[in-house]
Scaffold this active site. Structure first.
Site, short mmCIF file in Angstrom:
data_model
loop_
_atom_site.label_atom_id
_atom_site.label_comp_id
_atom_site.label_asym_id
_atom_site.label_seq_id
_atom_site.Cartn_x
_atom_site.Cartn_y
_atom_site.Cartn_z
N HIS A 174 1.42 4.71 2.98
CA HIS A 174 0.47 3.96 3.94
C HIS A 174 1.14 3.23 5.02
CE1 HIS A 174 -3.15 1.97 5.05
NE2 HIS A 174 -2.57 0.88 5.01
N HIS A 188 -9.95 3.52 6.70
CA HIS A 188 -10.03 2.66 5.39
C HIS A 188 -10.70 3.54 4.44
CE1 HIS A 188 -10.05 -1.86 4.29
NE2 HIS A 188 -8.87 -1.44 4.33
#
Lengths: 741, 81
Positions: A55, A104
Site C-alpha cells: 500500500h 479505500h
C-alpha cells in the site's frame, strides 16, 4: 514495560522478531538489518513493515509506473507532478488546481460507513496539504450484484458514509459512478476523488529543511485507530491490560476535519509553514520519514510529546496509528507563536514534537531513550522493488476464439421491451437514490453534477472561469484487453469533459486490481499502465499522480481490472457549458462519430450473461479530433451527451428524461445501433439554423455525423417503437428504491 | 414489570466524537468534574411477563446483528426490575 531501544537492539542481536506477522519477507527483514547494521528495534520494525507494505511502497507497481514519467508529455500546465501528495495544474488567471483519486476499498468492506467516510477524509487532507482549499469530491464505486445480500449491507453504508463525511465538510459531491458486477462481491471498490483550488504562490510541499525548525503535530489526538496489524508487536512487548484488540477500523470526525481545513488555510495565508504533510496510511511513520527524506537534513522526534487519546498506546502503536484528522507541519521557531495562536483560535490541539536537525538521520526518542535511528529515505523511498512474474492469462485467447452472440430485438414491441429492460438494469438505472444523499450544491459554485457527463465547478465569480472533472472506467473492456481498456477509459473521460464544453488538461488515476502475486493479474496491470501512459502521451495530457490498489480479490477470484481514470478540464466561462438534457422541442438530433455494431463488453451483452470476445480498439487520433470538434461546436450545441455504458439507447433515454422532452428517431440496423457501445460518439441537439455550421465542422475535423431525428412530443419514438416518457421514467427510476428501499 | 436492557458502547479504542464534544462543552458551562466522556445508547425492551431465557437469547442475537455494530461497538444485555 521493557522499551526496545537502539541500545537493547545492539546488545541483544538475536531477539526473535515477528517480522513475518507484520508482512515482511525474510529477505526484506535481512535488508533492514543490512541498512541499520543491527537488528531493528520493534519501533523501527513497525515503521519499515508498514512503509514497505504494498500500500505504501508500491513495490509491485513501481517498476511499471515509471512509464508515466518516461512517456510524459512536456506540459506547461503542470506545476507539481507525480511524487507529491497530489499533482497541481495551472488553469490560468493565476489559479492552480490540484486533484487526486485514492482507494479505500478494504476498510469499506470491513466497516462500510466509517471506511467510506475516512476515504473522503483522507483524500481531502491530501488536497489540503498542497495548500489548496478543497472544493468538490467525487466517488466512483463498484459493488457485487445489486440484489446480493452483502450489497444491501455495503451500498447503503458506503453511500451514507460518503454523504455523512462530505456533507459535514460542506463539500459538494459532483459525480462518480456506480457499477455492479459479481467479481466485486466481497471486494467493493470505494475510490474517492477531491479537487482543490489555490493561487500559484500558495502551493505547499511536503518537505522539512532548515536546522532548528520545529516539527508540529496538529489536529486530532492520537488513538489506537487502524493499527490492527502492529498489535502483534505490542502483544509481544507488553502483556498487561489494555484494550483487548486494536481495531483495523478508523473512525472519522468530519467536524474536526472541517475545523482543521479552516485552521490550515489560515496558517497558509499567514505563510507560517515550510513544509506540510497529512497523516494518512502509516500515520506518523509515514509523515516523519517522508518529510525528512524530502528535506536537506535529519529530524529528531520526541514521541512522548504526541497527545494521546488512549494513554495505553505503546511507542510502536503511536508510530503506526492511523487516527484521522491529523497534520504535521514544519514551522520556523520565530513563527511558532503565531502558528499556535491560530490553532488555539480554531480549537485545534497543536504540539511541537521535534525539530529538523543538521544530521542525516531520523531519530525518535521516547522519554529520552532512542528507539528509532534510521536514514529516512530507506523507510520512505528505498523500499523493495519487485519485478513480479507476468503471464498473459489463458482466458483472453479462449475468449478471442469464442463465438459471441446475444439475442437482439427486431419487431417494434421487442425494441421497446429491450430499451425498458436496459434502462431498468442496475448499471444503467437512475442513481438519484444515491446522489440525493450527497449535497451537490453546497458552496454555491456547482454548475453541473451527476448525472451530467462531468461535474463542473465555478472557480471565479467575476470571470466565470471553471473546471470540469470526470471519472471513467470500463472494466469489461479492460478484462478483454487491458491495454485498450485503459486507453478507452482515458479517451472516454476526455470526451466527457469536452462534451460539457471544457478542455481536457490533466489526468489522475486509481488502478484497482487483484493480487500482484498472480502473474495473470500482474499482466493485466502492466498492460493497463502501458496503455494509460501511451494514451496520455498521444492525447498530450500529463499524468499528475495516482494510486494503486492491489489484492482486491476473494479467494482465487480477482476483480475485473478496474483502472478508474480521472480527467480535469478547464472552461473559460461556465455559463456557456453544454448540458446533457434536450432543452426544447423542434431541435435536430445528431449522432457524432461512427459506430461499428460491436457488442463486446456492452451492458446488453452483460444482461445476457456474456462479456464478448474482443474489446474495441481505441482510435485516439480520432478522439482528439472529436474533442476539438466538441469544443469548437460548443456554441451551437443545445445539448450534448456522451455515448458509453448502455450504448445509444441509454444516451437517448437520459437526454430525453432530463427535461422530459420526447424525440423521434430513425435508425438503420436498430438493435445494434442502440446497444453497441462503440466508443468515440456523442449525441448532440442543434437548432435547424445551425445545420450548415455542424456540417462544416464535421468536414473540418473529419468526424462523421448522422442526423438521426428531431426533438419534441411526449414519447420517445424509435422507428416504429413508441415509448411514453412516463414509461421510460418509471423503468429508469424504480430500480434503486426497489433494491435499497 | 421487568425490562430487558441492551446497552451499546463504542469499543474503548474507537474514537467517539460525540463524547468528545460533550466533554469539551462541560467546562464551558462551568462543570469541571469530567476527565473524559464517552457516549453510548440504551435500548429498553418490554416483553409480556418476565423475560425468559429463550427471549434473552433472542435479544442477545438481535443485539449482535441489529442493535450494535460488532466491528466497532460492544453491548451488554441485562434485566431491569
Amino acid at each position: 514495560m521493557a522499551l526496545d531501544t537502539v541500545t537493547t537492539a545492539t546488545q541483544n542481536p538475536d531477539t526473535k522478531q515477528p517480522f513475518a506477522e507484520l508482512g515482511l519477507k525474510e529477505d526484506e527483514y535481512a535488508r533492514i538489518k543490512t541498512i541499520l547494521g543491527r537488528r531493528p528495534t520493534s519501533s523501527e520494525l513497525a515503521m519499515y513493515s508498514v512503509m514497505w507494505s504494498e500500500h505504501c511502497s508500491y513495490k509491485s507497481s513501481k517498476i511499471h509506473l515509471k512509464q508515466f514519467g518516461e512517456k510524459a508529455v512536456k506540459s506547461d500546465a503542470l506545476l507539481v507532478g507525480i511524487g507529491e501528495n497530489a499533482g497541481v495544474v495551472d488553469i490560468g488567471q493565476n489559479y492552480a488546481i490540484t486533484f487526486k483519486i485514492e482507494s479505500h476499498n478494504h476498510p469499506s468492506f470491513i466497516e462500510p460507513y466509517q471506511g467510506a467516510a475516512t476515504g473522503v477524509g483522507g483524500i481531502v487532507r491530501d488536497i489540503l496539504t498542497m495548500g489548496a482549499r478543497p472544493i468538490a469530491v467525487m466517488d466512483p464505486l463498484r459493488f457485487g450484484l445489486a440484489d446480493a445480500p452483502d450489497t444491501r449491507r455495503l451500498l447503503p453504508g458506503i453511500v451514507a458514509g460518503i454523504g455523512g463525511y462530505g456533507n459535514c465538510l460542506g463539500l459538494p459531491n459532483i459525480g462518480g459512478e456506480i457499477v455492479f458486477d459479481e467479481t466485486y462481491a466481497g471486494n467493493p471498490l470505494v475510490n474517492a476523488l477531491c479537487v482543490g483550488v489555490m493561487k500559484h504562490e500558495d502551493i505547499k510541499l511536503a518537505t522539512a529543511h532548515g536546522t532548528g525548525n520545529l516539527v508540529v503535530l496538529f489536529g486530532a489526538k492520537t488513538g489506537g485507530d487502524g493499527i490492527g496489524g502492529v498489535s502483534v508487536l505490542a502483544s509481544e512487548t507488553f502483556s498487561d491490560a489494555k484494550p483487548t484488540k486494536r481495531p483495523a477500523v478508523q473512525v472519522g470526525d468530519p467536524f474536526a476535519e472541517k475545523v482543521l481545513i479552516e485552521c490550515c488555510l489560515e496558517i497558509f495565508k499567514a505563510d507560517l509553514v515550510i513544509g506540510i504533510q497529512d497523516l494518512g496510511g502509516a500515520g506518523l511513520s509515514c509523515a516523519t520519514s517522508e518529510l525528512a527524506s524530502a528535506g536537506s537534513g535529519g529530524m529528531q522526534i520526541n514521541l512522548e510529546k504526541v497527545p494521546l487519546r488512549d494513554p495505553s498506546l505503546s511507542p510502536e502503536e503511536i508510530l503506526m496509528s492511523e487516527s484521522q484528522e491529523r497534520m504535521c507541519a514544519i514551522v520556523a521557531p520565530e513563527k511558532i507563536k503565531t502558528f499556535m495562536a491560530i490553532c488555539k483560535k480554531w480549537d485545534v490541539t497543536a504540539t511541537v514534537i521535534g525539530e529538523v536537525t543538521d544530521g542525516e538521520r531520523l531519530h525518535i526518542t521516547f522519554n529520552g531513550e532512542l528507539i528509532v535511528d534510521v536514514p529516512p529515505r530507506t523507510v520512505a523511498h528505498d523500499g523493495p522493488v519487485y519485478n513480479r512474474p507476468i503471464k498473459k492469462p489463458d482466458y483472453i485467447d479462449q475468449l478471442t476464439k469464442s463465438k459471441f452472440e446475444v439475442p437482439l430485438p427486431t419487431a417494434p414491441d421487442e425494441v421497446k421491451a429491450a430499451i425498458l429492460k436496459l434502462i431498468a438494469s442496475p448499471n444503467i438505472a437512475d442513481k438519484s437514490w444515491v446522489t440525493s444523499q450527497y449535497d451537490k450544491y453546497v458552496q454555491g459554485n456547482t454548475v453541473l453534477a451527476q448525472p451530467e457527463d462531468s461535474g463542473l465547478i465555478r472557480i471565479d465569480e467575476q470571470t466565470h472561469l471553471g473546471v470540469a472533472v470526470s471519472t471513467d472506467a470500463n472494466a469489461r473492456w479492460s478484462y478483454l484487453d487491458p491495454y485498450e481498456g485503459a486507453k478507452l477509459a482515458l479517451a472516454e473521460s476526455c470526451r466527457n469533459i469536452a462534451t460539457t464544453g471544457a478542455k481536457p488538461l490533466a489526468v489522475t488515476n486509481c488502478l484497482n486490481f487483484g493480487s500482484p502475486e498472480d502473474p495473470g493479474v500482474m499482466w493485466q496491470f502492466a498492460e493497463t499502465v502501458r496503455g494509460l501512459a501511451d494514451a496520455a502521451l498521444e492525447l498530450g495530457l500529463p499524468i499528475t499522480g495516482g494510486n494503486v490498489s492491489f489484492y482486491n480479490q476473494t479467494g482465487a477470484v480477482a476483480i475485473l481490472p478496474t483502472p478508474v481514470i480521472g480527467v480535469l478540464g478547464v472552461i473559460q466561462d461556465v455559463r456557456k457549458r453544454t448540458p446533457m438534457g434536450i432543452p426544447a422541442a423542434g431541435l435536430d438530433l445528431y449522432l457524432i462519430g461512427k459506430y461499428n455494431g460491436n457488442l463486446s463488453g456492452s451492458e446488453w451483452a452483460y444482461l445476457h450473461g456474456e462479456i464478448g470476445n474482443a474489446s474495441p480498439v481505441a482510435d485516439l487520433e480520432m478522439e482528439k479530433r472529436l474533442v476539438n470538434f466538441l469544443l469548437d461546436g460548443q456554441p451551437i450545441f443545445e445539448s450534448a451527451h456522451d455515448v458509453s455504458n448502455g450504448g445509444l439507447a441509454a444516451t437517448i433515454v437520459e437526454s430525453v428524461l432530463k427535461n422530459k422532452i420526447g424525440a423521434r428517431i430513425e435508425l438503420n440496423d436498430v438493435a445494434n445501433a442502440l446497444f453497441s457501445e462503440t466508443p468515440g460518439r456523442v449525441l448532440v441537439s442543434i437548432k435547424d439554423s445551425a445545420t450548415n455550421e455542424i456540417v462544416n465542422l464535421a468536414g473540418k475535423y473529419q468526424i462523421p455525423i448522422y442526423k438521426i431525428g428531431t426533438t419534441g412530443g411526449t414519447d420517445l419514438e424509435i422507428n416504429l417503437a413508441v415509448i411514453s416518457i412516463e414509461e421510460l421514467s418509471k423503468a429508469h427510476t424504480e430500480t434503486f428504491p426497489k433494491l435499497f428501499g | 414489570m421487568a425490562k430487558i436492557i441492551v446497552e451499546v458502547m463504542l469499543k474503548p479504542e474507537i474514537l467517539d466524537p460525540q463524547g468528545q464534544a460533550v466533554a469539551s462543552a462541560l467546562p464551558r458551562l462551568g462543570f469541571t468534574f469530567a476527565k473524559s466522556v464517552r457516549q453510548g445508547k440504551r435500548f429498553e425492551i418490554e416483553v409480556t411477563g418476565d423475560p425468559t431465557p429463550a427471549q434473552l437469547a433472542e435479544v442477545e442475537k438481535a443485539a449482535e446483528t441489529l442493535l450494535s455494530n460488532p466491528v466497532i461497538e460492544t453491548y451488554v444485555v441485562k434485566i431491569e426490575k
